[in-house]
Enzyme design. Structure first.
Site, PDB file in Angstrom:
ATOM      1  N   TYR A   1       0.860  -1.189   0.000  1.00  0.00           N
ATOM      2  CA  TYR A   1       0.000   0.000   0.000  1.00  0.00           C
ATOM      3  C   TYR A   1       0.890   1.230   0.000  1.00  0.00           C
ATOM      4  CZ  TYR A   1      -3.405   3.416   1.837  1.00  0.00           C
ATOM      5  OH  TYR A   1      -4.217   4.502   2.021  1.00  0.00           O
TER       6      TYR A   1
ATOM      7  N   LYS B   1       5.115   9.331   8.429  1.00  0.00           N
ATOM      8  CA  LYS B   1       4.944   8.874   9.809  1.00  0.00           C
ATOM      9  C   LYS B   1       6.052   9.387  10.752  1.00  0.00           C
ATOM     10  CE  LYS B   1       2.249   4.934   8.194  1.00  0.00           C
ATOM     11  NZ  LYS B   1       0.867   5.213   8.504  1.00  0.00           N
TER      12      LYS B   1
ATOM     13  N   ASP C   1       9.508   2.349  -0.546  1.00  0.00           N
ATOM     14  CA  ASP C   1       8.502   3.055   0.250  1.00  0.00           C
ATOM     15  C   ASP C   1       8.727   2.750   1.735  1.00  0.00           C
ATOM     16  OD1 ASP C   1       6.359   4.156   1.512  1.00  0.00           O
ATOM     17  OD2 ASP C   1       4.836   3.278   0.216  1.00  0.00           O
TER      18      ASP C   1
END
Ligand code: HOZ
Length: 429
Positions: free
Chosen positions: A144, A267, A239
């Site tokens: 994702y 994050k 990623d």
């Protein structure tokens, strides 16, 4: 555990926001029932609006590696707020954060700060296309990369949890240049490169997957990824929105010894505030406007308050690395949860990298989405609710990773294991 205020607030929220939330992952869609509404957080704990306390293993889906409200991060944010909320113009904190990122992640020589992980991945694939002059992007099923249209194909996280891996509204045209491969499948990757190699701009991947639950790459898969992208002139986009500064100070690429061309971050890089970043070799990054021609922009990019939280967090991770402690606590928790499942004679496997882990209700260790999706999600939902109602807040989906923070103690972990034992033992009944 009673949550009348949570219920009242969420009931109103459903009239105000789609599904009552501002992001689907938090909606409890994969486990049923209503989400908890929170009031405050401190260290390893969350407190809901009804005054219930929980041991937190979500950590805002990853950012809170130091625990909530770390005093040094709070102080840095207070100091920044006294000066300005936003400039929309250069400020010194941007240099400081970018220096830290380059220092900790050596494959990054130049960075662009954005406001979320989704922006980072969206911009990274645009850059790969602009740099190579090619259109096709390879992604992996169950990975994702945020809600970028062209990557919302066979996506993990809430797309998988809620059963919409291909969202309505994402046009066939937008995804026609996205090729989906199987994670950890070397032959599949070789086939695709043989057929389409000269048209592939980049391969985007999660170096340790968190969005189908925790799934680790094989060394062979990683090596093939790097060799094929080099050979065919495609960019390797790692990623690390979830793994960056989480599995080591230098991220998964340091731990697994891979050198990508572009890295995406989110994050932890914002210490709990909204920041994303993408970076890589200078000669690639200089294709971005205004140094180059690849357009990408954002009013709040490099926001001084958010950068202050990011700087304070990264400095603490650099100067007082918590990774040994995180690994010990992660192991204690992982071993304990798995043993609790096995004692209760429940088929389960545990995947863990440091402080990132998943207990799969699955007797086979998943290596790709086909394997992960065979997990017993009904059993997971029962486990989740058993824990939640006893004060343990785990990710509300089988397809999300659980995070331990530096604020957790052995006593928290032991309490969690004892609670899991109690919950899982009741499954036979
Ligand atoms: N990226 C997060 C989970 N893997 C989801 C965050 C959210 O939707 O709140």
């Amino acid at each position: 555990m009673q949550r009348p205020k949570s219920h009242a607030i969420f009931s109103r929220a459903k009239e105000l926001m789609p599904g009552g939330v501002n992001s689907p992952a938090r909606a409890f869609g994969g486990v049923g029932g209503e989400p908890v509404v929170f009031e405050r957080a401190a260290g390893a704990y969350l407190f809901d609006v009804d005054g219930n306390q929980y041991i937190d293993y979500i950590g805002s889906w990853g950012p809170m590696i130091l625990g909530h409200q770390h005093p040094q991060v709070v102080a840095a944010v207070r100091e920044a707020i006294e000066k300005a909320f936003s400039f929309g113009a250069p400020s010194p904190g941007e240099n400081e954060l970018c220096e830290l990122i380059c220092q900790l992640v050596p494959s990054i020589e130049m960075v662009r700060l954005v406001s979320s992980g989704t922006e980072a991945t969206m911009s990274a694939i645009r850059l790969a296309r602009g740099y190579t002059g090619r259109d096709r992007i390879i992604k992996f099923a169950g990975n994702y990369h945020g809600h970028v249209d062209s990557l919302l194909v066979a996506a993990g996280s809430s797309a998988a949890t809620l059963g919409v891996p291909n969202s309505p509204g994402v046009t066939a045209g937008t995804t026609q240049d996205t090729i989906v491969c199987r994670y950890n499948d070397v032959a599949n990757l070789e086939e695709v490169f043989t057929e389409h190699g000269s048209t592939i701009a980049g391969v985007i991947f999660e170096p340790i997957v968190g969005n189908m639950g925790t799934v680790v790459p094989t060394p062979d898969f990683l090596q093939t990824l790097r060799e094929l992208t080099w050979k065919h002139g495609a960019l390797l986009i790692c990623d690390e929105v979830m793994t960056g500064f989480r599995v080591s100070a230098g991220g998964a690429q340091q731990l697994l010894d891979i050198t990508p061309d572009i890295t995406t971050l989110g994050k932890i890089v914002g210490g709990g505030m909204p920041i994303g970043a993408y970076g890589g070799r200078k000669e690639i990054m200089e294709h971005i406007l205004p140094a180059g021609k690849v357009f990408q922009a954002g009013t709040l990019s490099g926001n001084p308050v958010a950068t202050a939280a990011g700087i304070a967090t990264l400095k603490l991770l650099r100067d007082q690395p918590p990774y040994e402690k995180l690994d010990q606590l992660g192991k204690l928790l992982g071993d304990g949860l798995l043993a609790a499942a096995h004692e209760a004679k429940i088929p389960a496997t545990l995947t863990r990298v440091g402080s990132m882990l998943t207990l799969f209700f699955n007797d086979m260790q998943p290596t790709d989405w086909d394997g992960a999706s065979k997990s017993d999600t009904t059993r997971f939902a029962r486990y989740f609710w058993g824990l939640l109602n006893r004060g343990v807040y785990m990710p509300c989906s089988q397809y999300e990773a659980l995070f331990v923070s530096a604020a957790h103690t052995e006593a928290d972990i032991q309490q969690t294991i004892d609670t899991a034992k109690e919950v899982l033992a009741g499954f036979g009944a």
